[in-house]
Design a protein around this motif. Structure first.
Motif, PDB file in Angstrom:
ATOM      1  N   ALA A 165       4.213 -35.799   4.470  1.00 31.53           N
ATOM      2  CA  ALA A 165       3.217 -35.656   3.312  1.00 31.53           C
ATOM      3  C   ALA A 165       2.356 -34.429   3.615  1.00 31.53           C
ATOM      4  CB  ALA A 165       1.994 -37.049   3.227  1.00 31.53           C
ATOM      5  N   ILE A 166       1.997 -34.104   4.895  1.00 33.36           N
ATOM      6  CA  ILE A 166       1.172 -33.169   5.177  1.00 33.36           C
ATOM      7  C   ILE A 166       1.935 -31.723   4.489  1.00 33.36           C
ATOM      8  CG2 ILE A 166       0.371 -31.441   7.112  1.00 33.36           C
ATOM      9  CD1 ILE A 166      -1.427 -33.540   6.541  1.00 33.36           C
ATOM     10  N   ASP A 167       3.346 -31.872   4.995  1.00 35.09           N
ATOM     11  CA  ASP A 167       4.062 -30.559   4.711  1.00 35.09           C
ATOM     12  C   ASP A 167       4.287 -30.271   3.204  1.00 35.09           C
ATOM     13  OD1 ASP A 167       5.722 -28.389   5.651  1.00 35.09           O
ATOM     14  OD2 ASP A 167       7.443 -29.601   4.212  1.00 35.09           O
ATOM     15  N   SER A 172       2.031 -27.038  -1.396  1.00 36.92           N
ATOM     16  CA  SER A 172       1.721 -26.899  -2.795  1.00 36.92           C
ATOM     17  C   SER A 172       0.647 -25.792  -2.844  1.00 36.92           C
ATOM     18  CB  SER A 172       1.044 -28.557  -2.988  1.00 36.92           C
ATOM     19  OG  SER A 172      -0.273 -28.530  -2.653  1.00 36.92           O
ATOM     20  N   GLY A 173      -0.111 -25.420  -1.929  1.00 33.52           N
ATOM     21  CA  GLY A 173      -0.976 -24.444  -2.221  1.00 33.52           C
ATOM     22  C   GLY A 173      -2.163 -24.814  -2.974  1.00 33.52           C
ATOM     23  N   ALA A 174      -2.502 -26.149  -2.988  1.00 28.65           N
ATOM     24  CA  ALA A 174      -3.464 -26.582  -3.705  1.00 28.65           C
ATOM     25  C   ALA A 174      -4.944 -26.658  -2.869  1.00 28.65           C
ATOM     26  CB  ALA A 174      -3.373 -28.129  -4.423  1.00 28.65           C
ATOM     27  N   GLU A 203       3.784 -25.896  12.089  1.00 31.15           N
ATOM     28  CA  GLU A 203       4.551 -25.137  11.348  1.00 31.15           C
ATOM     29  C   GLU A 203       4.189 -25.133   9.850  1.00 31.15           C
ATOM     30  OE1 GLU A 203       8.659 -25.829  12.606  1.00 31.15           O
ATOM     31  OE2 GLU A 203       9.026 -25.261  10.520  1.00 31.15           O
ATOM     32  N   SER A 204       3.905 -26.321   9.365  1.00 26.21           N
ATOM     33  CA  SER A 204       3.354 -26.658   7.869  1.00 26.21           C
ATOM     34  C   SER A 204       2.075 -25.765   7.416  1.00 26.21           C
ATOM     35  CB  SER A 204       3.205 -27.930   7.554  1.00 26.21           C
ATOM     36  OG  SER A 204       4.496 -28.789   7.583  1.00 26.21           O
ATOM     37  N   ALA A 205       1.330 -25.852   8.567  1.00 24.32           N
ATOM     38  CA  ALA A 205      -0.082 -25.239   8.279  1.00 24.32           C
ATOM     39  C   ALA A 205       0.006 -23.687   8.472  1.00 24.32           C
ATOM     40  CB  ALA A 205      -1.189 -25.583   9.305  1.00 24.32           C
ATOM     41  N   GLN A 206       0.785 -23.195   9.315  1.00 28.02           N
ATOM     42  CA  GLN A 206       1.100 -21.945   9.497  1.00 28.02           C
ATOM     43  C   GLN A 206       1.734 -20.973   8.170  1.00 28.02           C
ATOM     44  OE1 GLN A 206       3.948 -20.489  12.320  1.00 28.02           O
ATOM     45  NE2 GLN A 206       2.918 -18.424  12.288  1.00 28.02           N
ATOM     46  N   ARG A 207       2.859 -21.988   7.767  1.00 26.79           N
ATOM     47  CA  ARG A 207       3.605 -21.524   6.533  1.00 26.79           C
ATOM     48  C   ARG A 207       2.675 -21.594   5.305  1.00 26.79           C
ATOM     49  NH1 ARG A 207       8.331 -24.751   7.669  1.00 26.79           N
ATOM     50  NH2 ARG A 207       7.108 -26.247   6.498  1.00 26.79           N
ATOM     51  N   SER A 208       1.828 -22.240   5.240  1.00 29.25           N
ATOM     52  CA  SER A 208       0.906 -22.568   3.979  1.00 29.25           C
ATOM     53  C   SER A 208      -0.102 -21.282   4.112  1.00 29.25           C
ATOM     54  CB  SER A 208       0.385 -23.816   3.957  1.00 29.25           C
ATOM     55  OG  SER A 208      -0.428 -23.987   4.780  1.00 29.25           O
ATOM     56  N   GLY A 209      -0.579 -20.797   5.084  1.00 32.01           N
ATOM     57  CA  GLY A 209      -1.597 -19.909   5.114  1.00 32.01           C
ATOM     58  C   GLY A 209      -2.761 -20.708   5.202  1.00 32.01           C
TER      59      GLY A 209
END
Ligand SMILES: [Zn+2]
Ligand SMILES: [Zn+2]
Length: 296
Positions: A165-167, A172-174, A203-209
């Motif tokens: 869900a976090i990923d 989503s960039g929302a 990893e999810s946090a890093q990828r999203s910025g």
């Protein structure tokens, strides 16, 4: 130091009001704790505008959880988002060290609609949170229906569902900041080896910025430690994910709660810089900013 996660109303209150005085009191309490800027981040589900986002969302969920979620929305979604934003803007215009934000939840498969709804507002910062998996409010410690789900589910499956869900939320960039990144531990249920989940979350946090929030709220829950755990904080820092600090207060007495302890946690992880936001754009601020007048 920042307090970038503040609610105006406790969950148990359905009759809520907006006032500049309350915001001024929050700012004063924050200043006294060495916090230079606060973000007002009321839950999106407090506002009537959230209603279309949940229409039909929980139809396939178990009846008890579905009914509970319906009641949750009926209790919370009563205020006008426009009025909230106008009050926050008025506080800012009055010179209070406030930015205008919102705590946005994960609406599975509907984050584009969330982004569309919020796009028209002048937010400075949007927090992204996962508080429920399907209709299961895994962190609602006072609710027996939801807490009874914990022994009924596999621990690893719950953590995996949360991580997924976090990923989705991050991708989503929302939103701008991952709030309480390991909230899934709130009720005290942690796998013997959480490292795999920490790696995936980082990893999810890093990828999203996105930035990640370091929050004192976990100390007030069954898990009895800050969000994120030291092992996750270290992974986020190593990947260059920037941080905010937060209390997640729902009342004045918790504003800037345990700010000194958060400083110590950041120091132990070698983090000397935070990010503040304006118009959803980040800028660096030092952890140890002067108590007032720095513009940080
Ligand atoms: Zn939250
Ligand atoms: Zn919150």
């Amino acid at each position: 130091m920042l307090d970038y996660h503040l609610h105006l109303w406790p969950h148990e209150r359905a009759d809520v009001s907006l006032s500049l005085e309350q915001i001024a009191d929050y700012c004063e309490a924050a200043r006294a704790a060495g916090v230079v800027e606060v973000a007002l981040t009321e839950h999106l589900f407090r506002f009537v505008q959230s209603e279309p986002l949940v229409a039909g969302l929980f139809d396939d969920e178990p009846p008890a959880l579905r009914a509970s979620m319906r009641a949750y929305w009926d209790h919370h979604a009563r205020t006008d988002l426009d009025a909230y934003v106008e009050t926050a803007l008025a506080a800012k215009a009055a010179g209070l060290p406030v930015v205008v934000g919102l705590e946005v939840d994960h609406y599975r498969g509907r984050m584009d609609a969330v982004a569309d709804l919020l796009d028209g507002y002048p937010f400075d910062v949007l927090l992204g949170s996962v508080h429920w998996l399907g209709a299961w409010r895994f962190d609602d410690l006072d609710d027996v229906v939801h807490m009874a789900e914990w022994p009924a589910r596999r621990l690893e499956a719950a953590w995996s569902g949360y991580t997924d869900a976090i990923d989705e939320l991050a991708a989503s960039g929302a939103c701008d900041v991952l709030a309480h990144p390991d909230l899934i531990k709130a009720a005290g249920h942690v796998p013997a080896q959480p490292e795999e989940f920490w790696d995936r979350l980082a990893e999810s946090a890093q990828r999203s910025g996105m930035a990640a929030e370091v929050s004192s709220a976990g100390w007030r829950k069954t898990c009895a430690e800050q969000y994120p755990a030291a092992g996750l904080l270290e992974r986020l820092a190593r990947r260059g994910v920037p941080f905010t600090t937060a209390s997640d207060a729902h009342r004045l007495s918790y504003v800037a709660d345990r700010a000194d302890d958060l400083r110590a946690v950041l120091g132990a992880a070698g983090v000397g810089e935070l990010v503040a936001f304006s118009g959803r754009r980040p800028r660096p601020v030092p952890v140890l900013a002067a108590a007032s007048g720095t513009g940080a």
